[in-house]
Write a protein that holds these residues in place. Structure first.
Motif: not given
Length: 510
Positions: A334, A352, A404, A429, A434, A439, A442
């Motif tokens: 990513v 997130h 995300i 992403i 991804s 993820d 990152t």
């Protein structure tokens, strides 16, 4: 039951790599130079030659036939025998050297500051070395033979309690449980912990994907014979790669890897304890925090962080296979896709967003909010005002914001995109880059992380960031009541960046 043997160490690695007991794989070679190795080979060959002559002269029918052969033929046979023995001895030394090289590489990594996908971790290099050496020196496998050791066995059950976020907690709790109870952790070679870990860290360093014996049909042709020979070579390469992986894994975590075929390994131990993954998930380390002493909590954070850092010192870069013979992904995929050559220096934030199946997620966050004092909905809703309350004071409003999500509430992203200040900087992403490992990495390496404390995956990301030295985690926030003097309408943190480890707030998720 095996007897206790004396520990023997190789030079400067004595604190980390002892001679293993009994059936454990050897991970050292005796300290010697090339001359002494050559001398040992020569002595071994001479000894074998002498014993061969003694055996042949024992009077057997084979011996009598042997001595009836012409002298040149006898010498040729003995010479071939010596070549075979020398080859076997050399191969054994090569295997031992490979094991040593793995451990030498592991030790050399201690001497380097932690860098993940070319991004330097903030943790002090000296602090990382100190903690690593501290727990290496405490390794139970270095101090006690199996007959005096209790083993906590993982991987004997096929199903697990929850998905990856839960499984990561279960592994961390297993390590803590063993430490708390003076045990060592034993893991079945093909099991949920080894599959989960090798997916993202510590891949088996081979692209050979066949399992077990080579499958080939020898129909007597030269082509089929060569095919079978190549399959056999690949099979041997994979076995060697797994042996090297076992050496690395065991020395890194002070863990014993158990093969399905090693039935006698378990019988060596004083006691074997098994816990379900649900029991591991719910385990809570006992520590007491007072106004004047929080050393128990500090030790818990330190050890859990040490385990997490050990994982990330061996993150996968797309080379090798996992324990199920599948090619592994690249943990940097990513970051590479989004920032390319700038990934090492660019400043960015990660949101997130986890909804956690609606009502169950709300109930879980409500319980954490009750114990911590944070808002019971803000980390679920991720509204623009809440996000800006983090990014503006941190000076991160004008930098990329990676979003995300579990895609359960698309309206959250839509509101963020429509916000004048946030929208232009929101980045999604690319689908082709991804995957879970990419993820996670990152989010962990971001400048600022905004997550949901009710999510075990958010929790692991926050813990990893603490382990790597980041202090910009935002999961526990609350808005000051309207009209409260100059704080009017503002948000603040009710719990510090280490709160994610606090069992009084997180309970079994700590």
């Amino acid at each position: 039951m095996e007897t206790k043997s004396n520990s023997k160490y190789y030079l400067s690695v004595s604190a980390v790599v002892p001679k293993r007991q009994g059936g454990l794989r050897s991970s050292y070679i005796p300290s010697s130079d090339n001359v002494s190795v050559a001398s040992s080979l020569s002595s071994a060959a001479s000894s074998v030659q002498s014993r061969a002559y003694q055996a042949i002269r024992g009077g057997s029918e084979t011996a009598r036939k042997f001595f009836k052969l012409p002298p040149k033929i006898r010498k040729l046979i003995l010479f071939s025998l010596l070549i075979l023995i020398a080859t076997l001895v050399t191969q054994n030394l090569q295997r031992e050297m490979q094991s040593f090289n793995i451990i030498a590489a592991e030790l050399s990594s201690i001497d380097k500051p932690i860098s993940i996908c070319d991004r330097m971790a903030p943790i002090s290099h000296e602090e990382d070395i100190r903690i690593t050496q501290k727990y290496n020196s405490q390794c139970m496998m270095n101090k006690s033979p199996p007959q005096n050791t209790t083993l906590l066995l993982l991987g004997s059950e096929k199903s697990t309690w929850g998905r990856t976020g839960n499984n990561l907690i279960e592994f961390l709790h297993a390590m803590q449980y063993a430490k708390d109870n003076n045990m060592i952790v034993g893991i079945m070679q093909v099991s949920w912990p080894t599959y989960m870990i090798t997916q993202m860290w510590m891949s088996i360093q081979t692209n050979v994907r066949n399992r077990g014996n080579p499958e080939c049909i020898d129909d007597g042709t030269i082509q089929s014979a060569r095919a079978c020979e190549r399959a056999l070579v690949r099979s041997k390469q994979r076995v060697q790669a797994i042996d090297e992986w076992i050496t690395l894994f065991e020395s890194s975590f002070c863990i014993k890897i158990l093969s399905e075929t090693e039935d006698n390994d378990l019988s060596q131990y004083k006691q074997v304890v098994t816990l379900s993954t649900k029991d591991l998930f719910e385990y809570q380390h006992e520590y007491t925090v007072t106004a004047t002493d929080n050393s128990g909590f500090r030790e818990y954070v330190e050890y859990q962080s040490h385990i997490i850092r050990t994982l990330f010192k061996h993150y996968n870069n797309g080379i090798g296979i996992n324990m199920h013979n599948e090619p592994v992904g690249d943990m940097c995929s990513v970051l590479n896709a989004m920032f390319g050559k700038d990934k090492d220096t660019i400043m960015y934030s990660v949101i997130h967003s986890r909804s956690l199946e609606g009502l169950p997620g709300q109930r879980m966050l409500a319980k954490i909010a009750e114990r911590s004092g944070c808002d019971p909905m803000a980390a679920l809703d991720m509204n623009p005002h809440y996000v800006k309350s983090v990014l503006k004071p941190a000076g991160m409003l004008g930098y990329p914001i990676i979003f995300i999500t579990d895609n359960q509430r698309p309206e959250i992203l839509q509101k963020l995109l429509e916000d004048v200040q946030l929208g232009p900087h929101i980045r999604l992403i690319p689908e082709e880059a991804s995957w879970l490992g990419g993820d996670i990495t990152t989010a962990i390496m971001s400048t600022v992380f905004i997550g949901n404390p009710a999510s075990t995956l958010s929790g692991f990301i926050a813990k990893s960031r603490v382990a790597l030295g980041y202090k910009t985690n935002y999961l526990f926030r609350r808005k000051v009541d309207e009209g409260t003097q100059w704080f009017e309408g503002k948000w603040f943190d009710v719990c510090d960046h280490e709160c994610i480890f606090n069992k009084n707030v997180m309970r079994s998720m700590a």
